[in-house]
Every structure is written in structure tokens, then in C-alpha cells.
Design a protein around this motif. Structure first.
Motif, PDB file in Angstrom:
ATOM      1  N   ALA A  42       6.154   2.446  -8.036  1.00  0.00           N
ATOM      2  CA  ALA A  42       6.197   3.015  -6.691  1.00  0.00           C
ATOM      3  C   ALA A  42       4.826   3.498  -6.250  1.00  0.00           C
ATOM      4  CB  ALA A  42       7.201   4.161  -6.647  1.00  0.00           C
ATOM      5  N   SER A  43       4.041   4.075  -7.176  1.00  0.00           N
ATOM      6  CA  SER A  43       2.712   4.573  -6.807  1.00  0.00           C
ATOM      7  C   SER A  43       1.807   3.421  -6.346  1.00  0.00           C
ATOM      8  CB  SER A  43       2.079   5.328  -7.972  1.00  0.00           C
ATOM      9  OG  SER A  43       1.983   4.500  -9.123  1.00  0.00           O
ATOM     10  N   ALA A  44       1.936   2.251  -6.985  1.00  0.00           N
ATOM     11  CA  ALA A  44       1.162   1.091  -6.551  1.00  0.00           C
ATOM     12  C   ALA A  44       1.617   0.637  -5.168  1.00  0.00           C
ATOM     13  CB  ALA A  44       1.297  -0.048  -7.556  1.00  0.00           C
ATOM     14  N   GLY A  45       2.923   0.690  -4.917  1.00  0.00           N
ATOM     15  CA  GLY A  45       3.433   0.348  -3.596  1.00  0.00           C
ATOM     16  C   GLY A  45       2.951   1.323  -2.532  1.00  0.00           C
ATOM     17  N   LEU A  46       2.878   2.617  -2.897  1.00  0.00           N
ATOM     18  CA  LEU A  46       2.351   3.610  -1.963  1.00  0.00           C
ATOM     19  C   LEU A  46       0.885   3.299  -1.642  1.00  0.00           C
ATOM     20  CD1 LEU A  46       2.480   6.290  -0.405  1.00  0.00           C
ATOM     21  CD2 LEU A  46       1.943   7.465  -2.557  1.00  0.00           C
ATOM     22  N   TYR A  47       0.103   3.048  -2.680  1.00  0.00           N
ATOM     23  CA  TYR A  47      -1.308   2.714  -2.483  1.00  0.00           C
ATOM     24  C   TYR A  47      -1.445   1.486  -1.573  1.00  0.00           C
ATOM     25  CZ  TYR A  47      -5.823   0.589  -3.486  1.00  0.00           C
ATOM     26  OH  TYR A  47      -7.050  -0.006  -3.357  1.00  0.00           O
ATOM     27  N   ALA A  48      -0.660   0.446  -1.851  1.00  0.00           N
ATOM     28  CA  ALA A  48      -0.764  -0.789  -1.070  1.00  0.00           C
ATOM     29  C   ALA A  48      -0.393  -0.558   0.385  1.00  0.00           C
ATOM     30  CB  ALA A  48       0.133  -1.861  -1.688  1.00  0.00           C
ATOM     31  N   THR A  49       0.697   0.159   0.624  1.00  0.00           N
ATOM     32  CA  THR A  49       1.200   0.309   1.986  1.00  0.00           C
ATOM     33  C   THR A  49       0.357   1.274   2.802  1.00  0.00           C
ATOM     34  OG1 THR A  49       3.418  -0.119   1.092  1.00  0.00           O
ATOM     35  CG2 THR A  49       3.292   0.708   3.339  1.00  0.00           C
ATOM     36  N   ASP A  54      -4.585   3.458   9.393  1.00  0.00           N
ATOM     37  CA  ASP A  54      -5.962   3.940   9.494  1.00  0.00           C
ATOM     38  C   ASP A  54      -6.051   5.171   8.603  1.00  0.00           C
ATOM     39  OD1 ASP A  54      -6.685   2.004  11.338  1.00  0.00           O
ATOM     40  OD2 ASP A  54      -6.009   3.217  13.031  1.00  0.00           O
ATOM     41  N   HIS A  55      -6.391   4.937   7.336  1.00  0.00           N
ATOM     42  CA  HIS A  55      -6.309   6.015   6.364  1.00  0.00           C
ATOM     43  C   HIS A  55      -7.606   6.811   6.314  1.00  0.00           C
ATOM     44  CE1 HIS A  55      -8.540   3.206   3.797  1.00  0.00           C
ATOM     45  NE2 HIS A  55      -7.642   2.304   4.147  1.00  0.00           N
ATOM     46  N   GLY A  56      -7.530   7.920   5.613  1.00  0.00           N
ATOM     47  CA  GLY A  56      -8.630   8.860   5.532  1.00  0.00           C
ATOM     48  C   GLY A  56      -8.236  10.166   6.200  1.00  0.00           C
ATOM     49  N   GLY A  57      -9.067  11.179   6.017  1.00  0.00           N
ATOM     50  CA  GLY A  57      -8.722  12.491   6.528  1.00  0.00           C
ATOM     51  C   GLY A  57      -8.098  13.323   5.429  1.00  0.00           C
ATOM     52  N   GLY A 157      11.234   9.880   6.299  1.00  0.00           N
ATOM     53  CA  GLY A 157       9.821   9.546   6.200  1.00  0.00           C
ATOM     54  C   GLY A 157       9.438   8.302   6.971  1.00  0.00           C
ATOM     55  N   ASP A 158       8.156   8.238   7.344  1.00  0.00           N
ATOM     56  CA  ASP A 158       7.610   6.986   7.865  1.00  0.00           C
ATOM     57  C   ASP A 158       7.494   5.970   6.737  1.00  0.00           C
ATOM     58  OD1 ASP A 158       7.062   8.002  10.566  1.00  0.00           O
ATOM     59  OD2 ASP A 158       5.571   9.256   9.564  1.00  0.00           O
ATOM     60  N   LEU A 175       9.957   0.681  -5.242  1.00  0.00           N
ATOM     61  CA  LEU A 175      10.361   0.176  -3.935  1.00  0.00           C
ATOM     62  C   LEU A 175       9.689   1.004  -2.850  1.00  0.00           C
ATOM     63  CD1 LEU A 175      12.284  -1.456  -1.991  1.00  0.00           C
ATOM     64  CD2 LEU A 175      13.965   0.349  -2.376  1.00  0.00           C
ATOM     65  N   VAL A 176       9.176   0.326  -1.827  1.00  0.00           N
ATOM     66  CA  VAL A 176       8.650   0.983  -0.634  1.00  0.00           C
ATOM     67  C   VAL A 176       9.481   0.531   0.556  1.00  0.00           C
ATOM     68  CG1 VAL A 176       6.706   1.131   0.971  1.00  0.00           C
ATOM     69  CG2 VAL A 176       6.300   1.239  -1.494  1.00  0.00           C
ATOM     70  N   VAL A 177       9.876   1.502   1.386  1.00  0.00           N
ATOM     71  CA  VAL A 177      10.503   1.214   2.675  1.00  0.00           C
ATOM     72  C   VAL A 177       9.616   1.821   3.746  1.00  0.00           C
ATOM     73  CG1 VAL A 177      12.544   1.460   4.125  1.00  0.00           C
ATOM     74  CG2 VAL A 177      12.807   1.275   1.644  1.00  0.00           C
ATOM     75  N   ALA A 178       9.150   0.990   4.678  1.00  0.00           N
ATOM     76  CA  ALA A 178       8.218   1.421   5.713  1.00  0.00           C
ATOM     77  C   ALA A 178       8.839   1.227   7.085  1.00  0.00           C
ATOM     78  CB  ALA A 178       6.910   0.634   5.614  1.00  0.00           C
ATOM     79  N   ARG A 179       8.707   2.244   7.900  1.00  0.00           N
ATOM     80  CA  ARG A 179       9.351   2.214   9.214  1.00  0.00           C
ATOM     81  C   ARG A 179       8.584   1.371  10.222  1.00  0.00           C
ATOM     82  NH1 ARG A 179      10.467   7.966  11.876  1.00  0.00           N
ATOM     83  NH2 ARG A 179      11.866   8.081  10.092  1.00  0.00           N
ATOM     84  N   ASP A 180       7.257   1.511  10.292  1.00  0.00           N
ATOM     85  CA  ASP A 180       6.483   0.902  11.381  1.00  0.00           C
ATOM     86  C   ASP A 180       5.457  -0.122  10.939  1.00  0.00           C
ATOM     87  OD1 ASP A 180       7.771   2.456  13.380  1.00  0.00           O
ATOM     88  OD2 ASP A 180       6.505   4.168  12.849  1.00  0.00           O
ATOM     89  N   VAL A 181       5.329  -0.357   9.634  1.00  0.00           N
ATOM     90  CA  VAL A 181       4.386  -1.359   9.135  1.00  0.00           C
ATOM     91  C   VAL A 181       5.112  -2.234   8.119  1.00  0.00           C
ATOM     92  CG1 VAL A 181       2.391   0.147   9.492  1.00  0.00           C
ATOM     93  CG2 VAL A 181       3.541   0.120   7.263  1.00  0.00           C
ATOM     94  N   THR A 182       4.486  -3.338   7.768  1.00  0.00           N
ATOM     95  CA  THR A 182       5.045  -4.222   6.747  1.00  0.00           C
ATOM     96  C   THR A 182       4.287  -4.023   5.446  1.00  0.00           C
ATOM     97  OG1 THR A 182       5.666  -5.874   8.400  1.00  0.00           O
ATOM     98  CG2 THR A 182       5.517  -6.608   6.109  1.00  0.00           C
ATOM     99  N   PRO A 183       4.935  -3.582   4.379  1.00  0.00           N
ATOM    100  CA  PRO A 183       4.229  -3.424   3.106  1.00  0.00           C
ATOM    101  C   PRO A 183       3.684  -4.766   2.639  1.00  0.00           C
ATOM    102  CG  PRO A 183       6.377  -2.336   3.046  1.00  0.00           C
ATOM    103  CD  PRO A 183       6.347  -3.164   4.290  1.00  0.00           C
TER     104      PRO A 183
END
Length: 372
Positions: A42-49, A54-57, A157-158, A175-183
């Protein structure tokens, strides 16, 4: 007697035909709406998604959180800040809201600890979203669980992440489930021969009633829950995002979510009833509502010495127990509540119902450890 902490993949399942993606992966009864993708972890899926945003901050994380999650966020370029978690494994809503206002995070992560959603989470998630944050719901041990309103855990969650290998009979699986993007699709798969062999060996020992402590002796939680560690790092090639192997896909396809949920809930209820009235401990997880799919009963004792002694006794008896120390990666993660959880809490997993003599033995060990 030996009851493993988690369900195990049976090597005999490899002879059951070609692996298929599980039917429940497209069933909205068991997962929140969104784009879904399987990964080895799951952590790899989080990193990928997170790479789709626009990450950072600033990323605002709970003070009590696995280092793999911290690592994934750091590797996407976020600066990490923390909010407190109480010693009761719950969110102090006012304090968390203050941290959201103070940090104005670009990402906010919340954990459904042990398969239960904190009652403050929906309002806090909306507060974080209003501040401009991506909301990540960490459902690592909450697959197939629903909240009291009947919605799948992860729906707030998003992004929602699930560590399937922690709750289902598979050697890997996130498993990753994303609301507004495609993993993104994973690149290749992880090898699983060693995992399958180990799982088969554990299953054999369970059938023989031979706990691993009979072979390698008893142990205690190995890491200090009080030491502040350096921010976790990962080797360059470890950021490769891979999918689960053939054995995991086959194991996931065999899972019946309704059966998994029912067995976990029934096992949890019987074990919680058995330990909740023991004087000297605090029960950290609530009664299981209909729709819950709990990972285990969380308890907290008087101090670190008691917790480690209780852990050793339960291990020697061949009964399931886990400790999550999750050493803090920065001083901000070493809040009082989180430190108390690291040093005094443990989890009694309930992936299957313990036999009555096993429950009675566990209660005796608990009572004896508190009396000594």
C-alpha cells in the motif's frame, strides 16, 4: 496450541488454475467509489498515486503512524508535520483542528486504526480539505469494513489505501482507491516463492499446534518506542512500484468479502467480551457495529515492562498478539499520547475466532501478568 497473527496463503491454491483479478475489486458494496489499482504494498501505491498530484508543501500526519507512510510522503517532496493522537487511540478533535489551521497542509492523512473510523474524522477531513489539502484515508487494516452509516471505510478520503496482506490470506497486496485521479499501473510484479514457502510452513506449524517460540525461543518487541529516529530513507531501486505476484492475485480472487467481514466481526466480539472487563487495562477499540470488519482488539496496560512481559507470555502460549511501535521519525511525532501507545499498547488480532479454551487461556495470561 498455535494460532497465527494473520491468515495465511495455502500453497495448494497455486494448483487451482490461472490467477484472476478478484471480482470484489469492482464491487461498490466493499470499496468506495473511485479508480482502483493493486500494488505489492500500500505504501508503494500511495507513493505512486501521489505523483498524480501537484505534490510538495506540507503533509500533516498523525503522530502514531507507520514509517512506510512517512517515507512515501517524504519521497514525494513534502515537509512532514504531525498532529497528536490520544493514548486512547483516538483523535483529540480540537487539537487536530488547531494543527490543521496552523499548518494549512497540502496533504492530510488520517488512519482508521484497527478497522474503526474515529467519530471526529469526517469533520476534520472536511476542515483539511477546506484548507486545500488532499485527504488520504489510511485503511491499512480496514479492508471490507463499513462505518456506522454503512459506507465503506475509505469513502471519506480523496485517496484510500489498504494493506491487503495484513487482513487477507495473501503474501503481498496493497490497494489504492482514488477519487479524482487514476493510480498508475505497477511496473512488473514482486517474487513470492519465499513468501509462499514461509506461509506454508506457518500453516503446518499451526495444524501441529507448534508455536514458533518452541523452535526459536520467545522474543519481545525489538525496537524502542521512545527513541526518535532519523527520517526514514529508502534505497533508490526501492521506489520501483510493483504489483502483487501470482500467488497474491490468486489468493485475493478466492476471498469472499462477506465471509471475511462476518468472521472477523464475530471473532472480535467474542474476544473483546472476554478481555474488556479485566481490571488494569484500557480497551482501545470500541464494540463492533454491524458492518465493521475489525482487525483486532487494542489494549493498553500500565507500562512498557508489563507490555513486553505480556507479549512474551502470549507468544509462548502460541496465541496471536502484535505490537506497533512505529518509532517517531521526528520530535513532532513524539507526543505524549503516541509515546504511551508505543510503549504500553498491543493488539490481539481477530482474523478468526479463538477456541473457547484459547480465549480462557489468554484471559488467564492477562490477569496473571497484571497480578505479578
Amino acid at each position: 496450541m498455535y494460532v497465527p497473527d494473520r491468515p495465511r496463503f495455502s500453497p495448494t491454491w497455486l494448483a487451482s488454475g490461472s490467477p484472476e483479478r478478484p471480482a470484489w475489486l469492482t464491487d461498490d458494496r466493499w470499496l468506495p467509489a473511485g479508480e482502483r489499482e493493486l500494488y505489492a504494498r500500500a505504501s508503494a501505491g500511495l507513493y505512486a498515486t501521489l505523483g498524480r498530484f501537484d505534490h510538495g508543501g506540507t503533509a500533516l500526519l498523525p503522530a502514531y503512524v507507520p514509517q512506510a507512510v512517512v517515507r512515501a510522503v517524504l519521497e514525494r517532496g513534502y515537509d512532514v508535520a504531525y498532529y497528536p493522537v490520544s493514548a486512547h487511540l483516538s483523535l483529540p478533535a480540537d487539537a487536530v483542528a488547531s494543527r490543521i489551521e496552523a499548518t494549512e497542509p497540502d496533504l492530510a492523512l488520517f488512519v482508521d486504526y484497527l478497522g474503526f473510523r474515529d467519530e471526529s474524522f469526517p469533520a476534520l477531513a472536511e476542515r483539511a480539505r477546506a484548507a486545500g489539502a488532499i485527504v488520504v484515508e489510511d485503511c491499512a487494516r480496514a479492508a471490507f469494513g463499513r462505518d456506522r452509516e454503512g459506507d465503506p471505510l475509505g469513502a471519506t478520503g480523496d485517496l484510500a489505501i489498504y494493506s491487503l496482506h495484513k487482513t487477507l490470506p495473501v503474501p503481498n497486496g496493497g490497494l489504492v482507491v482514488a477519487r479524482d485521479v487514476t493510480p498508475p499501473s505497477p511496473s512488473g510484479t514482486v517474487p513470492e516463492r519465499r513468501d509462499v514457502f514461509t506461509s506454508g510452513l506457518v500453516g503446518l506449524m499451526s495444524r501441529l499446534g507448534l508455536p514458533p517460540t518452541a523452535v526459536k525461543g520467545s522474543s519481545k518487541p525489538a525496537r524502542s518506542g521512545a527513541e526518535i529516529r532519523d527520517a526514514p530513507t529508502r534505497a533508490d531501486d526501492a521506489t520501483l512500484v510493483r504489483g502483487p505476484g501470482r500467488a497474491t492475485v490468486r489468493g485475493l480472487a478466492r476471498c469472499d468479502p462477506d465471509r471475511v467481514q462476518t468472521r472477523r466481526r464475530d471473532a472480535y466480539r467474542s474476544l473483546r467480551r472476554a478481555v474488556a472487563d479485566v481490571d488494569g487495562i484500557a480497551t482501545l477499540t470500541p464494540p463492533a457495529h454491524d458492518g465493521a470488519c475489525p482487525y483486532g482488539v487494542g489494549i493498553r496496560g500500565p507500562d512498557r515492562e508489563w507490555r513486553d512481559d505480556f507479549y512474551r507470555r502470549v507468544r509462548r502460549a502460541g496465541l496471536p498478539i502484535e505490537v506497533y511501535q512505529w518509532p517517531p521519525a521526528a520530535r513532532g511525532a513524539a507526543t505524549a499520547g503516541a509515546q504511551r501507545l508505543r510503549n504500553t499498547a498491543c493488539v490481539l488480532p481477530t482474523y478468526r475466532r479463538l477456541p473457547s479454551d484459547g480465549r480462557a487461556r489468554l484471559v488467564r495470561i492477562l490477569e496473571d501478568s497484571l497480578a505479578d
